[in-house]
Scaffold this motif. Structure first.
Motif, PDB file in Angstrom:
ATOM      1  N   TYR A 172      45.775  19.366  26.770  1.00 52.81           N
ATOM      2  CA  TYR A 172      45.408  18.295  25.673  1.00 52.81           C
ATOM      3  C   TYR A 172      43.630  17.877  26.358  1.00 52.81           C
ATOM      4  CZ  TYR A 172      50.219  17.775  24.982  1.00 52.81           C
ATOM      5  OH  TYR A 172      51.453  18.259  24.461  1.00 52.81           O
ATOM      6  N   THR A 173      43.560  18.243  27.212  1.00 50.82           N
ATOM      7  CA  THR A 173      42.076  17.843  27.845  1.00 50.82           C
ATOM      8  C   THR A 173      41.193  18.787  27.126  1.00 50.82           C
ATOM      9  OG1 THR A 173      42.815  16.901  29.977  1.00 50.82           O
ATOM     10  CG2 THR A 173      40.745  17.609  29.728  1.00 50.82           C
ATOM     11  N   GLN A 174      41.775  20.011  27.147  1.00 49.39           N
ATOM     12  CA  GLN A 174      40.575  21.144  26.781  1.00 49.39           C
ATOM     13  C   GLN A 174      40.863  21.151  25.335  1.00 49.39           C
ATOM     14  OE1 GLN A 174      38.491  22.954  27.794  1.00 49.39           O
ATOM     15  NE2 GLN A 174      38.262  24.990  27.113  1.00 49.39           N
ATOM     16  N   ALA A 175      41.777  20.644  24.627  1.00 52.24           N
ATOM     17  CA  ALA A 175      41.731  20.523  23.322  1.00 52.24           C
ATOM     18  C   ALA A 175      41.042  19.477  22.680  1.00 52.24           C
ATOM     19  CB  ALA A 175      43.260  20.250  22.819  1.00 52.24           C
ATOM     20  N   ILE A 176      40.676  18.427  23.459  1.00 57.61           N
ATOM     21  CA  ILE A 176      39.984  17.237  23.042  1.00 57.61           C
ATOM     22  C   ILE A 176      38.392  17.722  23.132  1.00 57.61           C
ATOM     23  CG2 ILE A 176      39.061  15.247  23.895  1.00 57.61           C
ATOM     24  CD1 ILE A 176      42.129  14.312  24.357  1.00 57.61           C
ATOM     25  N   ARG A 177      38.354  18.320  24.261  1.00 57.31           N
ATOM     26  CA  ARG A 177      37.003  19.060  24.373  1.00 57.31           C
ATOM     27  C   ARG A 177      36.284  19.833  23.115  1.00 57.31           C
ATOM     28  NH1 ARG A 177      33.550  23.287  26.127  1.00 57.31           N
ATOM     29  NH2 ARG A 177      35.444  24.702  26.197  1.00 57.31           N
ATOM     30  N   LEU A 178      37.462  20.701  22.664  1.00 58.45           N
ATOM     31  CA  LEU A 178      36.885  21.584  21.575  1.00 58.45           C
ATOM     32  C   LEU A 178      37.026  20.768  20.219  1.00 58.45           C
ATOM     33  CD1 LEU A 178      39.188  24.572  22.682  1.00 58.45           C
ATOM     34  CD2 LEU A 178      36.841  24.571  22.487  1.00 58.45           C
ATOM     35  N   PHE A 179      37.705  19.942  19.972  1.00 58.21           N
ATOM     36  CA  PHE A 179      37.472  18.961  18.926  1.00 58.21           C
ATOM     37  C   PHE A 179      36.322  18.359  18.738  1.00 58.21           C
ATOM     38  CE2 PHE A 179      42.551  18.973  18.845  1.00 58.21           C
ATOM     39  CZ  PHE A 179      42.819  19.797  18.255  1.00 58.21           C
ATOM     40  N   GLU A 180      35.766  17.847  20.046  1.00 61.52           N
ATOM     41  CA  GLU A 180      34.469  17.209  19.923  1.00 61.52           C
ATOM     42  C   GLU A 180      33.485  18.233  19.669  1.00 61.52           C
ATOM     43  OE1 GLU A 180      34.765  15.355  23.593  1.00 61.52           O
ATOM     44  OE2 GLU A 180      35.462  13.682  23.175  1.00 61.52           O
ATOM     45  N   LEU A 181      33.770  19.534  20.072  1.00 61.04           N
ATOM     46  CA  LEU A 181      32.528  20.436  19.673  1.00 61.04           C
ATOM     47  C   LEU A 181      32.548  20.863  18.281  1.00 61.04           C
ATOM     48  CD1 LEU A 181      32.900  23.194  22.443  1.00 61.04           C
ATOM     49  CD2 LEU A 181      30.985  21.775  22.096  1.00 61.04           C
ATOM     50  N   ALA A 182      33.732  20.657  17.673  1.00 59.81           N
ATOM     51  CA  ALA A 182      33.798  20.869  16.206  1.00 59.81           C
ATOM     52  C   ALA A 182      32.957  19.700  15.512  1.00 59.81           C
ATOM     53  CB  ALA A 182      35.298  20.888  15.580  1.00 59.81           C
ATOM     54  N   PHE A 183      32.878  18.601  16.078  1.00 59.43           N
ATOM     55  CA  PHE A 183      32.289  17.469  15.402  1.00 59.43           C
ATOM     56  C   PHE A 183      30.840  17.932  15.103  1.00 59.43           C
ATOM     57  CE2 PHE A 183      35.512  14.068  16.629  1.00 59.43           C
ATOM     58  CZ  PHE A 183      35.545  13.791  15.223  1.00 59.43           C
ATOM     59  N   ASN A 184      30.056  18.512  16.129  1.00 59.17           N
ATOM     60  CA  ASN A 184      28.873  19.035  16.032  1.00 59.17           C
ATOM     61  C   ASN A 184      28.625  19.901  14.719  1.00 59.17           C
ATOM     62  OD1 ASN A 184      28.369  18.155  18.625  1.00 59.17           O
ATOM     63  ND2 ASN A 184      28.693  20.367  19.480  1.00 59.17           N
ATOM     64  N   ASP A 185      29.561  20.572  14.283  1.00 54.85           N
ATOM     65  CA  ASP A 185      29.479  21.351  12.857  1.00 54.85           C
ATOM     66  C   ASP A 185      29.432  20.353  11.753  1.00 54.85           C
ATOM     67  OD1 ASP A 185      29.038  24.339  12.244  1.00 54.85           O
ATOM     68  OD2 ASP A 185      30.636  23.649  10.889  1.00 54.85           O
ATOM     69  N   ALA A 186      30.454  19.286  11.966  1.00 50.50           N
ATOM     70  CA  ALA A 186      30.462  18.116  11.026  1.00 50.50           C
ATOM     71  C   ALA A 186      28.981  17.594  10.851  1.00 50.50           C
ATOM     72  CB  ALA A 186      31.628  17.076  11.236  1.00 50.50           C
ATOM     73  N   HIS A 231      39.897  14.106  13.040  1.00 51.30           N
ATOM     74  CA  HIS A 231      40.116  12.850  13.816  1.00 51.30           C
ATOM     75  C   HIS A 231      41.729  12.995  13.840  1.00 51.30           C
ATOM     76  CE1 HIS A 231      36.447  10.624  13.907  1.00 51.30           C
ATOM     77  NE2 HIS A 231      36.428  10.765  12.715  1.00 51.30           N
ATOM     78  N   ARG A 232      42.459  13.373  13.123  1.00 52.23           N
ATOM     79  CA  ARG A 232      44.020  13.560  12.976  1.00 52.23           C
ATOM     80  C   ARG A 232      44.374  14.668  14.439  1.00 52.23           C
ATOM     81  NH1 ARG A 232      47.155  16.195   8.184  1.00 52.23           N
ATOM     82  NH2 ARG A 232      46.001  17.945   8.934  1.00 52.23           N
ATOM     83  N   ALA A 233      43.484  15.297  14.509  1.00 54.69           N
ATOM     84  CA  ALA A 233      44.133  16.345  15.591  1.00 54.69           C
ATOM     85  C   ALA A 233      43.725  15.549  16.869  1.00 54.69           C
ATOM     86  CB  ALA A 233      42.948  17.437  15.462  1.00 54.69           C
ATOM     87  N   LEU A 234      42.579  14.910  17.115  1.00 58.33           N
ATOM     88  CA  LEU A 234      42.439  14.248  18.256  1.00 58.33           C
ATOM     89  C   LEU A 234      43.345  13.032  18.409  1.00 58.33           C
ATOM     90  CD1 LEU A 234      38.458  13.398  17.929  1.00 58.33           C
ATOM     91  CD2 LEU A 234      39.950  14.497  19.816  1.00 58.33           C
ATOM     92  N   GLY A 235      43.940  12.568  17.392  1.00 63.77           N
ATOM     93  CA  GLY A 235      45.204  11.520  17.647  1.00 63.77           C
ATOM     94  C   GLY A 235      46.335  12.130  18.007  1.00 63.77           C
ATOM     95  N   GLN A 283      27.943  31.294  15.604  1.00 56.23           N
ATOM     96  CA  GLN A 283      27.691  30.206  15.928  1.00 56.23           C
ATOM     97  C   GLN A 283      28.432  29.090  14.728  1.00 56.23           C
ATOM     98  OE1 GLN A 283      23.403  30.180  15.739  1.00 56.23           O
ATOM     99  NE2 GLN A 283      23.083  30.822  17.953  1.00 56.23           N
ATOM    100  N   ASP A 284      29.591  29.111  14.609  1.00 62.52           N
ATOM    101  CA  ASP A 284      30.294  28.163  13.713  1.00 62.52           C
ATOM    102  C   ASP A 284      31.284  27.169  14.510  1.00 62.52           C
ATOM    103  OD1 ASP A 284      31.806  27.056  11.950  1.00 62.52           O
ATOM    104  OD2 ASP A 284      32.840  28.993  11.144  1.00 62.52           O
ATOM    105  N   ASP A 285      30.901  26.191  14.855  1.00 60.64           N
ATOM    106  CA  ASP A 285      31.286  25.162  15.838  1.00 60.64           C
ATOM    107  C   ASP A 285      32.740  24.588  15.053  1.00 60.64           C
ATOM    108  OD1 ASP A 285      29.438  25.333  17.643  1.00 60.64           O
ATOM    109  OD2 ASP A 285      28.390  23.696  17.183  1.00 60.64           O
ATOM    110  N   TRP A 286      32.701  24.920  13.812  1.00 59.71           N
ATOM    111  CA  TRP A 286      33.957  24.326  13.218  1.00 59.71           C
ATOM    112  C   TRP A 286      35.192  25.228  13.448  1.00 59.71           C
ATOM    113  CZ3 TRP A 286      34.985  19.746  11.669  1.00 59.71           C
ATOM    114  CH2 TRP A 286      36.039  19.392  10.858  1.00 59.71           C
ATOM    115  N   ALA A 287      35.206  26.493  13.996  1.00 58.62           N
ATOM    116  CA  ALA A 287      36.312  27.186  14.243  1.00 58.62           C
ATOM    117  C   ALA A 287      36.696  26.500  15.696  1.00 58.62           C
ATOM    118  CB  ALA A 287      35.675  28.632  14.692  1.00 58.62           C
ATOM    119  N   TYR A 288      36.078  25.703  16.326  1.00 60.63           N
ATOM    120  CA  TYR A 288      36.808  25.141  17.477  1.00 60.63           C
ATOM    121  C   TYR A 288      37.954  24.128  17.130  1.00 60.63           C
ATOM    122  CZ  TYR A 288      32.848  26.966  20.252  1.00 60.63           C
ATOM    123  OH  TYR A 288      31.874  27.484  20.998  1.00 60.63           O
ATOM    124  N   LEU A 289      38.223  23.678  15.908  1.00 57.65           N
ATOM    125  CA  LEU A 289      39.143  23.163  15.319  1.00 57.65           C
ATOM    126  C   LEU A 289      40.430  23.945  15.423  1.00 57.65           C
ATOM    127  CD1 LEU A 289      40.794  20.619  14.424  1.00 57.65           C
ATOM    128  CD2 LEU A 289      39.835  21.491  12.027  1.00 57.65           C
TER     129      LEU A 289
END
Length: 292
Positions: free
Chosen positions: A66-80, A108-112, A48-54
């Motif tokens: 890129y669409t899937q990458a963005i979705r996973l980066f947004e999931l990583a924000f949950n951990d933050a 944020h850099r990854a999303l960029g 249950q480590d959302d940060w791994a989604y980065l």
């Protein structure tokens, strides 16, 4: 390495998910993006480590999805947002705990990068500006007392990361200030036994500083490509950093600087130990450099 990690999954079932994460990072190093998605995904689900989604998002970024990458980066924000990553710091003796701002900066850099690849320039700019906002003040605060007696490699690295993003945003004056100071700190924390990965960031920082020091019209002033690529040191550094200590040098030490001679001063995963200080846990370095 694959054999060792795969054996760990079978022989140590209580920690199988952690071996899967390590196996995923090994595949990241090889640019085996599909395999890099599967193993960390299992780790994220079990722990249950959302940060791994980065990391998983970076693998999708490598695949061009890129669409899937963005979705996973947004999931990583949950951990933050949960504040779980705020309990660690790179260095015990540093007074600024920068772990969470650094993680947010990287996210944020990854999303960029995703937005840039999709041609969404405005969103790219917003994400990179958000990355700078998360980490710039912290990076500057770590270097606030410039005449301090102890200098950490991590302090140079922080200024370098922000400086490169500022350069990508076209903010050359701000970038030059960060990169020039980073180049100085890298030089002052360079040891004569630094390996290729450790010395590469100092080389890149010096090259970035030189790009901005040239008169207009001279040299190659193209902003750097921030995407981590197979075989390049930037990806290797990010994956290897967690297995090295953050070392320090005293200001008065002159090159050639040496590492401590005892076995435990070698840069390795065993150099790290955890100590408690109030409500925070730090990762403290044992190894350090010393002058001749």
């Amino acid at each position: 390495m694959d054999i060792i990690l795969a054996d760990g999954i079978k022989s140590d079932p209580n920690n199988a998910s952690k071996y899967r994460k390590g196996l995923g990072l090994a595949h990241m190093c090889r640019q085996s993006w599909r395999k890099a998605i599967d193993h960390p995904g299992e780790y994220a689900r079990l722990e249950q480590d959302d940060w791994a989604y980065l990391d998983i998002g970076n693998a999708y970024l490598g695949l061009g999805n890129y669409t899937q990458a963005i979705r996973l980066f947004e999931l990583a924000f949950n951990d933050a947002a949960s504040n779980k990553i705020a309990i660690l710091s790179y260095s015990f003796m540093q007074t600024v705990d920068d772990m969470k701002p650094l993680q947010l900066f990287e996210l944020h850099r990854a999303l960029g990068l995703c937005y840039e690849a999709m041609g969404r320039k405005e969103d790219m700019t917003k994400s990179l500006e958000a990355a700078v906002t998360c980490y710039r003040d912290i990076a500057l605060k770590m270097d606030e007392e410039q005449e301090r007696g102890t200098l950490y490699r991590h302090e140079a690295r922080a200024l370098f990361k922000v400086g490169v993003v500022l350069e990508r945003l076209g903010k050359k004056v701000e970038a030059l200030a960060m990169l020039s100071r980073a180049a100085i700190l890298f030089e002052k924390t360079s040891l004569n036994t630094d390996d290729e990965i450790q010395s590469s960031e100092a080389t890149e920082a010096t090259a970035a500083f030189e790009r901005h020091s040239l008169p207009e019209g001279q040299g190659n002033m193209l902003a750097p490509d921030l995407k981590e690529k197979y075989g390049e040191m930037r990806l290797q550094r990010r994956l290897a950093l967690k297995y090295t200590t953050d070392w320090h040098c005293f200001k008065q030490w002159k090159p050639p600087r040496q590492r401590g001679g005892m076995d435990w001063n070698e840069v390795s995963f065993t150099n790290k130990f955890r100590v408690s200080n109030g409500d925070r846990t730090f990762i403290a370095p044992w190894g350090f450099g010393h002058g001749e």
